[in-house]
Enzyme design. Structure first.
Site, short mmCIF file in Angstrom:
data_model
loop_
_atom_site.label_atom_id
_atom_site.label_comp_id
_atom_site.label_asym_id
_atom_site.label_seq_id
_atom_site.Cartn_x
_atom_site.Cartn_y
_atom_site.Cartn_z
CD GLU A 162 -3.25 -7.18 2.72
OE1 GLU A 162 -4.32 -6.65 3.05
OE2 GLU A 162 -2.15 -6.59 2.77
CD GLU A 194 -3.15 -0.68 0.13
OE1 GLU A 194 -3.00 0.31 -0.63
OE2 GLU A 194 -4.17 -1.39 0.12
#
Ligand code: IPT
Length: 998
Positions: A504, A425
């Protein structure tokens, strides 16, 4: 204002001074001295404090002691500040590269003696394995340098500063905040301090600076390409692998040629075969454990040793309830062993390199590792805007490159590491592309992963997080041109040429996740899909105490943080106290590497492993009649190669005429491993062999007359139409229960499921339930009537300020002395949202003794929900009321056991009541929940210790429950498992305790 000497806190340069180049974390026989232990410590509120403490003669008598390694906010009972939890948010103003003047700064000092003989060392290094976030080092008052990169190793050259003998002082200043904090915005606690080992190293003349043994494996043959970094005087250098008869002497660095080994066993996560190796010069011997394996991408396949890898992985943070990110090897080893026991085969080191020993353990126990760099800039993602993002700003290029270099260099020798990940991220930008380029040049073999490279400009695999099942399926489907997130059609086509993984998925916050099986199924239909990594392995709760001393696991906000993200840090498959969640049991069942299919009198055994055959397994069968074992034995299964199936005969199954007959097969470990004992269950399946038996027809009653008096029906006593006692014990109910204490997924507002009309952006299911008053239903009795052996009530159930209602008709009857309760639940028109449950609740006050246990025949042993049923098997189980609930960090729905046939409530081990649940006309069976708190009480508590004292047990019989989904961060409940308001029937036969029961 920072002072002149503290201006470096807002310097984007990753380090200054006498820092040595990054190298492997090696096990060497060169002298080393651990500086872990007691240090002197002082905390200041700002960075602008004089540096006089660094002087050798400074008097630190007034300081306190602190252990190293540790986080200062977890020491000192709060005197040194408290942990802060944020996910995406920065806990300081976004003003890069500056940080506030309020910048907790810890000064550390300790004395050390330079061991005898170290004066001969060519160099003395001071190594820090992890310091958060920026630190500066002095030895004997001499400034050595500074560095950032909290979860990375730094070695300083302190040769000219140390002196012989006892009289040496090391001083370290650590700033909680620095420019580097902008690169370390991972979703976790902010935990400053020297939290990993500090070591003094004597580097011998002619020592081995670095070694990289790059291995390959091809069809029984191994290959080692060695890279030796050493002074020419270190040569000759010898590589020895005694077990393989390898003894290779290299005269010069340029002489180092590949070594071919004729017969080796490969390394894999399943069979982590390691060979002890040494690399030595005259002055130093380095010990490594070599695993032979070749990593390769061929087309859209990710292969190790030529075979496709499917990641059944976990995102693993460093988290310990008392020590934070301080590494505890015994705890970590047990955690990894637990992963193995739950069929986990891969780890993504989210979101930074772990303690280096973790990778030794992973090599040894066997995990495919995606090793991630310490980089996240998530707080710049203002709705996808990423203005000012360091990963796309030349001012931060050196810092980004330094980070990946330290990551790759430190851990490059590990066979388990099969991919490098640039970080998490951090948006996308040129610095990330530069990091990928550096990695490709340095290690051409291992692919580069980074999820934020949506379009695939600089990474080798396609990765996404929290993609829905349909999205993942589209990614895996050949010929599909469904748009991919952030991609033009051409970019999407490029991404479809690569192996895909979910870095994820299945956000495991609270009760959930649902739909694990849907993701797993895709992997076997679409070979481009290589599985993924559940978010995440552990809850990060920090052990804290309330004012009255009650221990609990704290989450965001519990330390009075100004900005925090609550319990979003409690999203693990394992609770803070190491207890596996029901979700982890579900994961284990869903990904089991051996699959069984029943086919008449034969059993198909399929081995879905990467490369290991089934010779490590034993196979067993057993037959149960209503949960009681009546026959069992072993199954002869000749070793099945990976990817193959075999069919074996099943034994003759004795079928009961008047009980359910279930055949269970199991694959268990034939011998103990490093992570489980012999007999540990690896895979299992069940088959229903019951004869069909008709459901007893409904009881008909006529001649109803109004009656509001007090009377009895068999073991049931009523007043005014309401139940007061059962078998002499106070019981009230049934009362309609449509509410469940919202799970974290019920509270979620992620909107990631196309086609689900409930996934309104920013509106959670729980908000809709509260709006409709499901948590505060009231009742108006419409009718009470009875016959000689039956009682009927009709209730209208609805909530304040709502015209929506449900009609509940309850009929109690006695036939042949047996009490039956039939409940018809009929929603009126107009309900629009999904419902959490359709059930009825009974209250059982403690009276002479609490109802504190349950024995049941149905699905168990763990809780189960419509989209999380794979770990549940049909059988007989028993549990105490406390063990029926999972200990989620924030109280929420828990404990539902599906597929109920028979339930016995117990009090102190004595049977109290028996309930038999009849299926409805469609064969659907109810579930039950026995708990010490109502859903409404659970919903009001933020932590378990906030639940009120209870003097009542609550039994809920649910005709149906809503699924779980993973909407806390991901898709909502799949429509098939979403509970729509609908009419349901419950039928229970109730008897008192058997007076003859033991
Ligand atoms: C995703 C993060 O990568 C992970 O660190 C964690 O925060 C997770 O979410 C939620 O628990 S990012 C999210 C915006 C999908």
């Amino acid at each position: 204002m920072p002072s002149e000497h503290s201006a470096y806190v807002s310097d984007t340069a990753p380090w200054r001074g006498a820092l040595r180049p990054a190298r492997s974390w090696l096990h060497s026989d060169a002298p080393a001295l651990s500086l872990n232990g007691d240090w002197r410590f002082r905390l200041s509120p700002t960075a602008a404090v004089a540096e006089d403490f660094a002087a050798a003669g400074f008097d630190d008598d007034g300081w306190e002691g602190i252990p190293v390694p540790a986080h200062w906010v977890l020491e000192g009972d709060g005197a040194w500040g408290r942990p802060i939890y944020t996910n995406i948010q920065f806990p300081f103003p976004i003003d890069p590269p500056h940080v506030p003047d309020e910048n907790p700064t810890g000064d550390y000092r300790r004395r050390f003696g330079l061991p005898d003989g170290w004066s001969d060392a060519e160099r003395v290094l001071l190594r820090f394995d992890g310091v958060e976030s920026l630190f500066k080092v002095w030895v004997n008052g001499v400034e050595i340098g500074s560095a950032s990169g909290s979860r990375l190793a730094h070695e300083f050259d302190v040769t000219s500063a140390v002196r012989p003998g006892e009289d040496n002082v090391v001083a370290v200043r650590v700033h909680q905040w620095s420019a580097a904090s902008y690169l370390e915005d991972q979703d976790q606690w902010w935990l400053p301090g020297i939290f990993r080992d500090v070591t003094l190293l004597a580097r011998p003349a002619g020592g081995i600076e670095d070694v990289w043994l790059r291995t390959g494996y091809d069809d029984g043959r191994g290959r080692i390409e060695a890279e030796i970094t050493a002074d020419p005087s270190a040569f000759p250098v010898t590589l020895r692998i005694p077990e393989l008869g390898v003894e290779q002497v290299w005269r010069t660095a340029s002489d180092v040629a590949p070594v071919e080994v004729a017969a080796v066993r490969p390394w894999s996560a399943e069979q982590p075969r390691l060979y002890d190796a040494t690399v030595s010069s005259a002055a130093e011997t380095v010990t490594l454990r070599v695993g032979f394996r070749t990593v390769e991408i061929r087309g859209d396949r990710f292969l190790v040793n030529g075979r496709r890898v499917v990641f059944h992985g976990m995102n693993r943070h460093e988290a310990h309830p008392e020590r934070g990110r301080v590494f505890d090897e015994a705890h970590a080893r047990e955690d990894l062993a637990r992963m193995k026991r739950f069929n986990v085969n891969a780890i993504r080191t989210s979101h930074y390199p772990p303690h280096p020993r973790l990778l030794d353990l992973a090599d040894e126990l066997g995990f495919w590792v995606v090793l991630e760099c310490d980089l996240e800039t998530h707080g710049f993602d203002n709705d996808g805007d990423w203005t000012g993002n360091p990963t796309d700003d030349p001012a931060w290029r050196a810092a980004c490159l330094d980070r990946i270099e330290r990551t790759v260099e430190r851990d490059k020798n590990h066979p388990g590491v099969v991919m490098w990940s640039l970080g998490n991220e951090a948006g996308t930008g040129v610095n990330l592309a530069a990091m990928a380029a550096w990695t490709h040049a340095r290690d051409p073999e291992r692919p580069v992963h980074y999820e934020g490279d949506y379009t695939g400009d600089y990474t080798d695999v396609y990765s996404r997080m929290y993609a829905t099942v349909p999205e993942a399926e589209q990614i895996g489907t050949d010929g599909s041109d469904a748009p991919l997130l952030g991609c033009t059609p051409a970019q999407g086509a490029r991404q479809r040429t690569k192996p895909f993984l979910l870095c994820e998925y299945a956000h495991a916050m609270g009760n959930g996740p649902g739909a694990l099986d849907q993701y797993e199924e895709l992997v076997h239909r679409h070979p481009r899909l290589h599985g993924g990594f559940v978010w995440e392995w552990r809850d990060h709760g920090i052990l804290a105490r309330t004012a009255d001393g009650t221990p609990y696991h704290a989450y965001g906000g519990d330390f009075g943080e100004v900005v925090h993200d609550g319990n979003f840090v409690m999203d693990g498959m394992v609770l803070s106290d190491d207890v596996p969640t029901p979700g982890l049991h579900e994961f284990k069942a869903v990904v089991q590497p051996i699959r069984f299919a029943f086919d008449g009198d034969r059993l198909a055994v399929t081995n879905l492993r990467h490369s290991a055959d089934t010779s490590d397994l034993a196979f067993r069968w057993r037959v149960e009649h209503d949960g009681t074992v009546v026959a069992s034995g072993d199954l002869e299964v000749a070793p099945v190669a990976a990817g193959e199936s075999a069919r074996v005969p099943l034994p003759a199954v004795p079928v009961a005429p008047d009980a359910e007959t279930w055949l269970t097969v199991e694959a268990v470990l034939a011998a103990a491993t490093a992570w489980a004992p012999a007999g540990h269950e690896v895979a299992t399946a069940q088959q229903d062999r019951s004869v069909r038996r008709p459901v007893p027809a409904g009881r008909r009653r006529t001649g109803w007359l109004p009656d509001e008096g007090t009377f009895a029906l068999g073991i049931a006593e009523f007043t005014g139409g309401s139940l007061t006692r059962l078998a002499g014990r106070a019981v009230t109910g049934p009362r309609l229960e449509l509410f469940r204490a919202p799970t974290d997924n019920d509270e979620g507002t992620s909107d990631r499921l196309e086609g689900s009309d409930d996934a309104l952006p920013e509106v959670s299911s729980a908000q809709l339930w509260r709006r409709d008053g499901l948590d505060r239903l009231t009742t108006r009795r419409i009718a009470v009537a009875r016959t000689a052996d039956a009682l009927r009530t009709v209730d209208r159930v609805s909530a304040a300020n709502s015209a929506l209602s449900v009609t509940v008709e309850s009929v109690w009857s006695v036939e042949d002395g047996e009490l039956e309760l039939r409940v018809e639940i009929e929603p009126a028109r107009g309900w629009r949202t999904v419902w959490p449950r359709i059930g009825v609740r009974f209250e059982l006050p403690d009276g002479t003794g609490p109802v504190d246990g349950a024995d049941w025949f149905g699905l168990g042993p763990h809780e189960s929900y419509p989209d999380s049923l794979r770990a549940a098997r049909t059988g007989r189980f028993s549990a105490d009321v406390g063990d029926l609930a999972a200990g989620y960090a924030r109280p929420q729905e828990t404990g539902h056991r599906s597929g109920l046939r028979r339930l016995t409530l117990t009090s102190g081990g004595t049977e109290v009541l028996h309930l038999t649940a009849l299926p409805d006309t469609r064969g659907r069976r109810p579930g039950f929940t026995l708990a010490r708190h109502t859903p409404q009480q659970l919903a009001r508590a933020a932590h378990p210790h906030e639940l009120p004292e209870s003097a009542t047990s609550h039994l809920i019989i649910d005709a149906a429950q809503h699924g779980l989904g993973s909407r806390a961060c991901g898709p909502d409940v799949w429509p098939e498992f979403a509970l729509r308001p609908e009419a349901r029937t419950l039928r229970l036969r109730i008897t008192g305790a058997d007076p003859h029961a033991g």
